[in-house]
Design an enzyme around this catalytic site. Structure first.
Site, PDB file in Angstrom:
ATOM      1  N   GLY A   1       0.796  -0.952  -0.179  1.00 18.93           N
ATOM      2  CA  GLY A   1      -0.341  -0.131  -0.180  1.00 18.93           C
ATOM      3  C   GLY A   1       0.983   0.938  -0.081  1.00 18.93           C
ATOM      4  O   GLY A   1       0.149   2.032  -0.206  1.00 18.93           O
ATOM      5  N   THR A   2       1.905   1.118   0.530  1.00 20.08           N
ATOM      6  CA  THR A   2       2.219   2.445   0.694  1.00 20.08           C
ATOM      7  C   THR A   2       4.297   2.384  -0.177  1.00 20.08           C
ATOM      8  O   THR A   2       4.511   3.290  -0.782  1.00 20.08           O
ATOM      9  CB  THR A   2       3.256   2.698   1.954  1.00 20.08           C
ATOM     10  OG1 THR A   2       2.574   2.617   2.959  1.00 20.08           O
ATOM     11  CG2 THR A   2       4.339   4.102   2.253  1.00 20.08           C
TER      12      THR A   2
ATOM     13  N   ASP B   1       0.521 -10.887  -1.176  1.00 21.95           N
ATOM     14  CA  ASP B   1       1.642 -10.246  -0.639  1.00 21.95           C
ATOM     15  C   ASP B   1       1.568 -11.315   0.277  1.00 21.95           C
ATOM     16  O   ASP B   1       3.522 -11.394   0.751  1.00 21.95           O
ATOM     17  CB  ASP B   1       1.325  -8.510  -0.507  1.00 21.95           C
ATOM     18  CG  ASP B   1       0.573  -7.939   0.193  1.00 21.95           C
ATOM     19  OD1 ASP B   1       0.130  -8.965   0.537  1.00 21.95           O
ATOM     20  OD2 ASP B   1       1.294  -7.075   0.621  1.00 21.95           O
TER      21      ASP B   1
HETATM   22  C1  BMX Z   1      -4.925  -5.563   2.957  1.00 21.03           C
HETATM   23  C2  BMX Z   1      -5.061  -5.631   1.767  1.00 21.03           C
HETATM   24  C3  BMX Z   1      -4.587  -6.863   1.722  1.00 21.03           C
HETATM   25  C4  BMX Z   1      -2.635  -6.895   2.134  1.00 21.03           C
HETATM   26  C5  BMX Z   1      -2.685  -6.495   3.241  1.00 21.03           C
HETATM   27  C6  BMX Z   1      -1.290  -5.616   3.610  1.00 21.03           C
HETATM   28  C7  BMX Z   1      -5.979  -4.896   0.061  1.00 21.03           C
HETATM   29  C8  BMX Z   1      -4.986  -4.076  -1.369  1.00 21.03           C
HETATM   30  N1  BMX Z   1      -4.662  -5.567   0.821  1.00 21.03           N
HETATM   31  O1  BMX Z   1      -5.353  -6.544   3.951  1.00 21.03           O
HETATM   32  O2  BMX Z   1      -4.810  -7.887   0.413  1.00 21.03           O
HETATM   33  O3  BMX Z   1      -2.488  -7.948   1.817  1.00 21.03           O
HETATM   34  O4  BMX Z   1      -3.555  -5.313   2.793  1.00 21.03           O
HETATM   35  O5  BMX Z   1      -0.486  -5.327   2.310  1.00 21.03           O
HETATM   36  O6  BMX Z   1      -6.783  -5.749  -0.503  1.00 21.03           O
HETATM   37  P1  BMX Z   1      -0.073  -4.009   2.994  1.00 21.03           P
HETATM   38  O7  BMX Z   1      -0.182  -3.360   1.926  1.00 21.03           O
HETATM   39  O8  BMX Z   1       0.553  -3.463   4.217  1.00 21.03           O
HETATM   40  O9  BMX Z   1       1.234  -4.328   2.321  1.00 21.03           O
END
Ligand code: BMX
Ligand code: CA
Ligand code: ZN
Length: 319
Positions: free
Chosen positions: A11-12, A113
Site C-alpha cells: 500500500g505504501t 503479498d
Molecule cells: C490489506 C489488503 C491485503 C494485503 C494487506 C497487507 C488490499 C489492497 N490489501 O489487508 O490484501 O495483503 O493489506 O498489505 O486489499 P500491505 O499494503 O500492508 O503490504
C-alpha cells in the site's frame, strides 16, 4: 544459478529486484506506490521488468521468471488482480499476465503479498522445516499467509488468508473491507494512526497541541514514539493494538493449530518488543492446550522477505 525478477506491491511502497534461488538479493529498488490510477502501477511494472531484463542480459544473469506479490485479492492461477481495498487506489480487475505480455516472455507468477511472504519464510526463513505456520505482515494493512501441513492455504481462487480482516469487535471501527473491528483497524500502520487521530480529536485543543499541531499528518511511527515517552493516549492506542492482535491470533491458533507465528512488515521490524507482549497476552487468553508452545518470531529474512517470496514462487511451485 537461476534468478528471478521479484516485485512486492504494498500500500505504501513497491520493492523490486533480482533475486537468486538461494534468496540472495542482487539488485533492489524501492518506489512509492503510485496513488492515482492502476495504469500508473502497471506502467511502473512494465518499465521495471524491461530494465531488469536488459541488465540481466548485460550481466549474464540467468533469469527464469517474473514473480509478483501484491496486496489485494488475487486469482493466482490466472494472474489477475480481482480487487483491492482503498489501501491501493484503483487496484481492481487487472490481468497482470496480459499487461506484461508485450514486455517479457518469461513466465509470470502472481500471488497475494502476504502469501509470498509466507512462501519465503517457509522455504528459506524462520519457517523452514515447519509445516504449520501463520504469517502476519504489519504494514500499511495487515496481511496474512497460512501454511498448513506444508501447503499454502489459498481457498477456491487465492483469496483465503485475508487475516487482517479478522474482526475482533462487531461494534468496532469501520474497516475499508466492509466489516467492522478488523484487526487491521487497530494494529496496522494506518489503523494505529486512525485510532490516535480519533483520540486527539476527542481531547481539548491545548492537550492536543502537546502531541502535534497536525493530527491529519500523523503516522504510526509517531504514536510508537509518544508511547515510549509515556503519553497516555498513545499508550491506550498501542495497548489496544496489542489486545486486538492477540485476540485475532488466538482465533487463528484455534482455527489452524500452528506451531509458529511469524511477523513481518515495517511495523513489526521496528517494534520487536510488541511480539513478546502479544505472546504473553495470547498465552493468557487462548485455550491452554492450543496456545501452549506456539512460538512467535519476527521474520528471519527481514525487510526483503516480501521481495524474496515474490521472486521465489517459480521455485516453490516446482519443488
Ligand atoms: C490489506 C489488503 C491485503 C494485503 C494487506 C497487507 C488490499 C489492497 N490489501 O489487508 O490484501 O495483503 O493489506 O498489505 O486489499 P500491505 O499494503 O500492508 O503490504
Ligand atoms: Ca493473504
Ligand atoms: Zn476489514
Amino acid at each position: 544459478m537461476e534468478y528471478s525478477i521479484g516485485i512486492d506491491i504494498g500500500g505504501t511502497k513497491i520493492a523490486t529486484g533480482i533475486v537468486g534461488q538461494q534468496g540472495n538479493v542482487r539488485y533492489k529498488r524501492i518506489h512509492p506506490t503510485p496513488n492515482s490510477t492502476n495504469r500508473e502501477i502497471v506502467d511502473l511494472l512494465k518499465q521495471t521488468v524491461s530494465e531488469y531484463m536488459k541488465l540481466a542480459t548485460e550481466e549474464n544473469i540467468n533469469l527464469v521468471s517474473v514473480g509478483i506479490g501484491s496486496a489485494g485479492q488475487i486469482d493466482y492461477k490466472n494472474g489477475r488482480i480481482l480487487s483491492g481495498t482503498v489501501n491501493i487506489k484503483d487496484w481492481n480487475n487487472i490481468d497482470i499476465r496480459e499487461s506484461l505480455s508485450h514486455t517479457t516472455n518469461l513466465p509470470i507468477y502472481l500471488d497475494n503479498d502476504a502469501n509470498t511472504f509466507a512462501i519465503a519464510e517457509h522455504q528459506l526463513g524462520s519457517g523452514k522445516g515447519v509445516d504449520d505456520l501463520v504469517c502476519l505482515t504489519l504494514g500499511t494493512g495487515i496481511g496474512g499467509g497460512i501454511v498448513s501441513d506444508g501447503n499454502v492455504i489459498r481457498g477456491k481462487w487465492g483469496g483465503a488468508a485475508e487475516l487482517g480482516h479478522m474482526s475482533v469487535n462487531f461494534n468496532g471501527p469501520d474497516c475499508n473491507c466492509g466489516s467492522k473491528g478488523c484487526i487491521e483497524t487497530y494494529a496496522s500502520g494506518t489503523g494505529i494512526a486512525n485510532r490516535m487521530r480519533e483520540k486527539l480529536n476527542s481531547i481539548d485543543a491545548g492537550k492536543r497541541i502537546s502531541y502535534t499541531e497536525h493530527p491529519d499528518m500523523l503516522t504510526s511511527k509517531e504514536v510508537f514514539e509518544w508511547n515510549k515517552t509515556g503519553l497516555p493516549e498513545a499508550k491506550e492506542v498501542i495497548d489496544q493494538a496489542i489486545t486486538a492482535l492477540s485476540f485475532g491470533i488466538v482465533n487463528m491458533i484455534h482455527t489452524f493449530n500452528p506451531s509458529l507465528i511469524i511477523f513481518g512488515g515495517g511495523l513489526a521490524e521496528a517494534n520487536r518488543w510488541l511480539i513478546e507482549e502479544v505472546q504473553n497476552k495470547v498465552n493468557a487468553i487462548g485455550m491452554p492446550s492450543l496456545v501452549k508452545g506456539v512460538e512467535m518470531k519476527v521474520s528471519k529474512l527481514g525487510y526483503d522477505t516480501g521481495l524474496i517470496g515474490a521472486a521465489y514462487q517459480v521455485w516453490a511451485t516446482s519443488k
